[in-house]
Design an enzyme around this catalytic site. Structure first.
Site, PDB file in Angstrom:
ATOM      1  N   CYS A   2      51.059 135.802  30.183  1.00 52.01           N
ATOM      2  CA  CYS A   2      50.162 135.109  29.696  1.00 52.01           C
ATOM      3  C   CYS A   2      50.770 133.921  29.438  1.00 52.01           C
ATOM      4  O   CYS A   2      52.237 133.521  30.016  1.00 52.01           O
ATOM      5  CB  CYS A   2      50.027 135.568  28.392  1.00 52.01           C
ATOM      6  N   ARG A  27      49.046 131.545  34.612  1.00 47.70           N
ATOM      7  CA  ARG A  27      49.722 132.720  34.289  1.00 47.70           C
ATOM      8  C   ARG A  27      48.903 133.619  33.571  1.00 47.70           C
ATOM      9  O   ARG A  27      49.338 134.855  33.121  1.00 47.70           O
ATOM     10  CB  ARG A  27      50.788 132.373  33.124  1.00 47.70           C
ATOM     11  N   TRP A  75      46.424 137.529  30.578  1.00 51.10           N
ATOM     12  CA  TRP A  75      46.247 138.106  31.558  1.00 51.10           C
ATOM     13  C   TRP A  75      46.367 139.700  30.866  1.00 51.10           C
ATOM     14  O   TRP A  75      47.567 139.993  30.474  1.00 51.10           O
ATOM     15  CB  TRP A  75      47.363 137.811  32.568  1.00 51.10           C
ATOM     16  N   ASN A 101      53.240 136.522  24.704  1.00 52.44           N
ATOM     17  CA  ASN A 101      53.488 136.750  26.071  1.00 52.44           C
ATOM     18  C   ASN A 101      54.694 137.748  26.204  1.00 52.44           C
ATOM     19  O   ASN A 101      55.817 137.633  25.765  1.00 52.44           O
ATOM     20  CB  ASN A 101      53.926 135.470  26.822  1.00 52.44           C
ATOM     21  N   GLY A 102      53.995 139.090  26.850  1.00 49.66           N
ATOM     22  CA  GLY A 102      55.187 140.009  27.074  1.00 49.66           C
ATOM     23  C   GLY A 102      54.333 141.382  26.686  1.00 49.66           C
ATOM     24  O   GLY A 102      53.228 141.449  26.716  1.00 49.66           O
ATOM     25  N   GLU A 481      53.992 139.292  55.331  1.00 52.27           N
ATOM     26  CA  GLU A 481      53.799 138.229  54.507  1.00 52.27           C
ATOM     27  C   GLU A 481      52.113 137.676  54.801  1.00 52.27           C
ATOM     28  O   GLU A 481      51.523 137.387  54.045  1.00 52.27           O
ATOM     29  CB  GLU A 481      54.704 136.972  54.655  1.00 52.27           C
ATOM     30  N   LYS A 485      48.872 137.667  52.158  1.00 57.48           N
ATOM     31  CA  LYS A 485      48.234 136.245  51.962  1.00 57.48           C
ATOM     32  C   LYS A 485      46.726 136.564  52.094  1.00 57.48           C
ATOM     33  O   LYS A 485      45.989 135.981  51.165  1.00 57.48           O
ATOM     34  CB  LYS A 485      48.864 135.233  52.697  1.00 57.48           C
ATOM     35  N   GLU A 488      45.527 138.935  49.291  1.00 61.63           N
ATOM     36  CA  GLU A 488      45.501 138.647  47.842  1.00 61.63           C
ATOM     37  C   GLU A 488      44.365 137.446  47.472  1.00 61.63           C
ATOM     38  O   GLU A 488      44.110 137.204  46.563  1.00 61.63           O
ATOM     39  CB  GLU A 488      47.029 138.240  47.237  1.00 61.63           C
ATOM     40  N   HIS A 504      51.456 155.717  66.338  1.00 67.88           N
ATOM     41  CA  HIS A 504      51.770 156.824  65.443  1.00 67.88           C
ATOM     42  C   HIS A 504      50.770 157.213  64.395  1.00 67.88           C
ATOM     43  O   HIS A 504      51.274 157.730  63.430  1.00 67.88           O
ATOM     44  CB  HIS A 504      53.155 156.735  64.883  1.00 67.88           C
ATOM     45  N   LYS A 603      50.191 134.557  38.246  1.00 65.81           N
ATOM     46  CA  LYS A 603      51.553 133.876  39.114  1.00 65.81           C
ATOM     47  C   LYS A 603      52.626 134.766  38.909  1.00 65.81           C
ATOM     48  O   LYS A 603      53.414 134.655  39.801  1.00 65.81           O
ATOM     49  CB  LYS A 603      51.397 132.323  38.648  1.00 65.81           C
TER      50      LYS A 603
HETATM   51  C1  AGP Z   1      52.896 136.222  46.581  1.00 67.53           C
HETATM   52  O1  AGP Z   1      51.693 135.392  46.989  1.00 67.53           O
HETATM   53  C2  AGP Z   1      52.386 137.010  45.198  1.00 67.53           C
HETATM   54  N1  AGP Z   1      51.708 135.945  44.489  1.00 67.53           N
HETATM   55  C3  AGP Z   1      53.260 137.848  44.617  1.00 67.53           C
HETATM   56  O2  AGP Z   1      53.534 138.918  45.781  1.00 67.53           O
HETATM   57  C4  AGP Z   1      54.859 137.210  44.433  1.00 67.53           C
HETATM   58  O3  AGP Z   1      55.366 136.943  45.598  1.00 67.53           O
HETATM   59  C5  AGP Z   1      55.573 138.296  43.682  1.00 67.53           C
HETATM   60  O4  AGP Z   1      54.858 138.634  42.441  1.00 67.53           O
HETATM   61  C6  AGP Z   1      56.871 137.919  43.310  1.00 67.53           C
HETATM   62  O5  AGP Z   1      57.002 136.852  42.419  1.00 67.53           O
HETATM   63  P1  AGP Z   1      58.358 136.263  42.121  1.00 67.53           P
HETATM   64  O6  AGP Z   1      58.752 135.572  43.505  1.00 67.53           O
HETATM   65  O7  AGP Z   1      57.840 135.147  41.123  1.00 67.53           O
HETATM   66  O8  AGP Z   1      59.533 137.221  41.513  1.00 67.53           O
END
Ligand code: AGP
Length: 608
Positions: A2, A27, A75, A101-102, A481, A485, A488, A504, A603
């Site tokens: 958050c 966030r 969030w 936040n937390g 990766e 991408k 998400e 397999h 994020k």
């Molecule tokens: C990547 O596109 C995602 N947003 C997510 O997997 C991110 O890489 C992961 O949460 C790790 O975040 P960080 O690098 O801030 O620790």
């Protein structure tokens, strides 16, 4: 997860709070709220939905006169997104207001105790417990109430707190969730992250665990949990304000993809000196490097994927055994570590709860931890024994691109340095590799200039239901990766598969028209993956191939080919990922998704 903000000074607070929250929406953005002291009482407006709803409700803050206030963008963790669960939260009489936040891990027990004492709750959140617990402890001294609160809470928090009978003060306190304080000409601010205050000041204080801040119109005081005043030094933030804005691009993600060549250069250049790699912040002597018996690379999401790539680079160049672990798994599996182990925690935000917890687990055992982090002053950066920063600048889009690319660079540099120090590569080999490394930015720029062609290809797959990415070795890591991408930001189901493993079981999912992206950048594995392409093609798949220029043989088995420039085999991820990021981006905007703020995501995942 958050974002919190606070302001006290000469200006009207509400517009400043709303502006700060707009810089923190990455966030979390399922609800938002602000509270402002209007000279007689604290007025609060909060609502479910994006920040713009709050702007409309408050007429961009005009409905909330006053020069002291706090705000929050959420969030959801405890309690669904709703008006009632939005922050700020109040005590019974509305004389104490909290943003958080937390996660308060013992909130259920505290809630039961407070309920037995007659407190009533209006929300499902853990944060509301904090407002009532402060009420329970409050005898007119905010600092005393806060420290008593801190002794009762378990979990993570960054709070912004206002007490109605102390209208010229804002309090903030931190444990495990990020919190900064900024001092500007016209007042002082608290925030979860730097972009929220950059417009007003570059001078910020990073708050440590257990520290409390009192903001007044004249300035600020810092205290520890024993209510003793402490002194702190400000840090000057070099980012310019635009760096945290879109800079003319349609989306932060596109801007950040196009920043990759620059930030990759920014990350390696300061560490290359006269044909050698100098990583002063590493804090290890050559002998300590030679003594490394095993490496762990621990991270989440895309950061984990950089580890999957660089396992091959460290093992191939420096001949050091590497284990790559998801932080959420590593922290609970009682890993076998010894004094010859080096653990590398990779994290863009430096606040990912699982990665931070993994770091603390390792430190508890007295094992050396190196952080590879992008956010200066973040928790992982400050708690690691040493930190190697990736100079990607603020990354706002939830889907990482430029931070990912700089994490690769940081690990390439480490692997080459370790290999040289351990006598596994010669000075000549190192210099040839460094030439390849220094060519990467211009090669990335060339690939980025290809975006229209990628967009045309992406538009064919907007209705895709399943997409597969396959590869071997580093190409498998690139596939992981690329798949993430696409998932998400476009919400299309996708899987990355070791190309040799497809037969397999999973190959049963291949149907007519299924898109399979094959990554073939590793020369020694090229033919093997070519045969996997044939396997899927004969079952009806449409095959996209990503390979090194010159490998025209691939056109026999591919429907569409993207060539990347030649580079050292260990660096190919840095190039192959560019068209695959663009592919995911254009599928997402073609589907009308919210590229920068994909559904269900945030994020920085600062909860387990
Ligand atoms: C990547 O596109 C995602 N947003 C997510 O997997 C991110 O890489 C992961 O949460 C790790 O975040 P960080 O690098 O801030 O620790």
């Amino acid at each position: 997860m958050c974002g919190i903000v606070g302001y006290i000074g000469e200006e009207q607070a509400a517009p400043i709070l709303l502006d700060g929250l707009s810089k923190l929406e990455y966030r979390g953005y399922d609800s938002a709220g602000v509270a402002v002291y209007n000279g007689e009482e604290i007025q609060m407006v909060k609502s479910m939905g994006r920040l713009k709803v709050l702007n409309e409700l408050t007429h961009d803050g005009a409905m909330l006169p006053g020069t002291v206030g706090i705000g929050h963008t959420r969030w959801a963790t405890h309690g669904v997104p709703s008006d009632a669960n939005a922050h700020p939260h109040l005590n019974k009489t509305g004389s104490i207001v909290v943003v958080h936040n937390g996660i308060i891990e013992n909130y259920v027990k505290l809630k039961q105790q407070l309920t037995r004492r007659g407190y009533e709750f209006r929300s499902e959140t853990d944060t509301e417990v904090v407002a009532h617990l402060l009420d329970y402890y409050y005898r007119g001294n905010p600092l005393e109430a806060i420290t008593r609160l801190m002794h009762r809470l378990e979990g993570s928090y960054a709070f912004g707190i206002m007490f109605q009978d102390h209208p010229d003060e804002i309090y903030a306190v931190r444990k495990d969730s990020p919190l900064i304080v900024g001092h500007a000409d016209t007042g002082s601010l608290i925030a979860s992250d730097v972009p929220a205050v950059l417009k007003y000041t570059r001078s910020v204080y990073f708050i440590e665990n257990g520290e409390i801040v009192r903001l007044t119109r004249e300035g600020m005081q810092f205290y520890n949990i024993d209510e003793e005043e402490i002194s702190k030094e400000p840090v000057t933030i070099a980012w310019d304000v635009n760096a945290a804005e879109k800079g003319g691009y349609e989306h932060f993600m596109l801007k950040e993809m196009y920043e990759q060549p620059k930030v990759v250069r920014d990350t390696f250049s300061p560490r290359l000196k006269n044909g050698d790699i100098v990583i002063e912040e590493l804090g290890m002597t050559d002998q300590e490097i030679r003594d490394i018996g095993k490496l762990y690379i621990v991270a989440c999401g895309s950061a984990y994927h950089t580890g999957m790539t660089c396992k091959y680079v460290f093992e191939g160049l420096a001949r050091i055994p590497v284990e790559v672990d998801l932080a959420s798994e590593f922290r609970y599996r009682n890993p076998i570590l010894d004094e010859k182990t080096l653990v590398i925690i990779v994290s863009q935000s430096g606040e990912t709860a699982d990665s931070l917890a993994a770091l603390r687990e390792v430190k508890k055992r007295g094992i050396r931890v190196l952080g590879i982090v992008n956010v200066v002053g973040s928790s992982i950066a400050r708690e690691a024994d040493n930190v190697m920063y990736t100079w990607a600048g603020p990354e706002i889009a939830v889907a990482t691109t430029k931070a990912y690319s700089t994490q690769l660079i940081a690990q390439y540099l480490l692997a080459m340095k370790f290999a040289k120090v351990r006598g596994e590569i010669s000075q000549e080999t190192l210099e040839v590799m460094l030439e390849d490394l220094e060519r990467l930015p211009e090669q990335m720029e060339m690939l980025l200039s290809n975006k229209e062609r990628i967009q045309r290809f992406a538009n064919r797959y907007l209705a895709a239901k399943d997409v597969f990415f396959i590869g071997r070795g580093i190409d498998y890591a690139i596939s992981m990766e690329s798949s993430l991408k696409l998932k998400e930001i476009s919400y299309i189901h996708s899987e990355a598969y070791a190309a040799g493993e497809l037969k397999h079981g999973t190959i049963s999912l291949i149907e007519d028209g299924t898109l399979v992206a094959a990554v073939l950048t590793q020369e020694d594995l090229f033919k093997k993956t070519m045969s996997n392409m044939v396997e899927v093609k004969t079952r009806g798949a449409c095959v996209l191939a990503v390979t090194v220029v010159g490998n025209t043989e691939v056109e026999k088995n591919a429907d569409y080919v993207i060539y990347i420039p030649k580079t050292n085999q260990y660096f190919t991820n840095s190039l192959a990922i560019i068209p695959l990021q663009l592919f995911a981006y254009y599928v997402s905007i073609g589907k009308g998704c919210d590229v920068d703020k994909p559904r269900n995501l945030a994020k920085s995942v600062t909860v387990e």
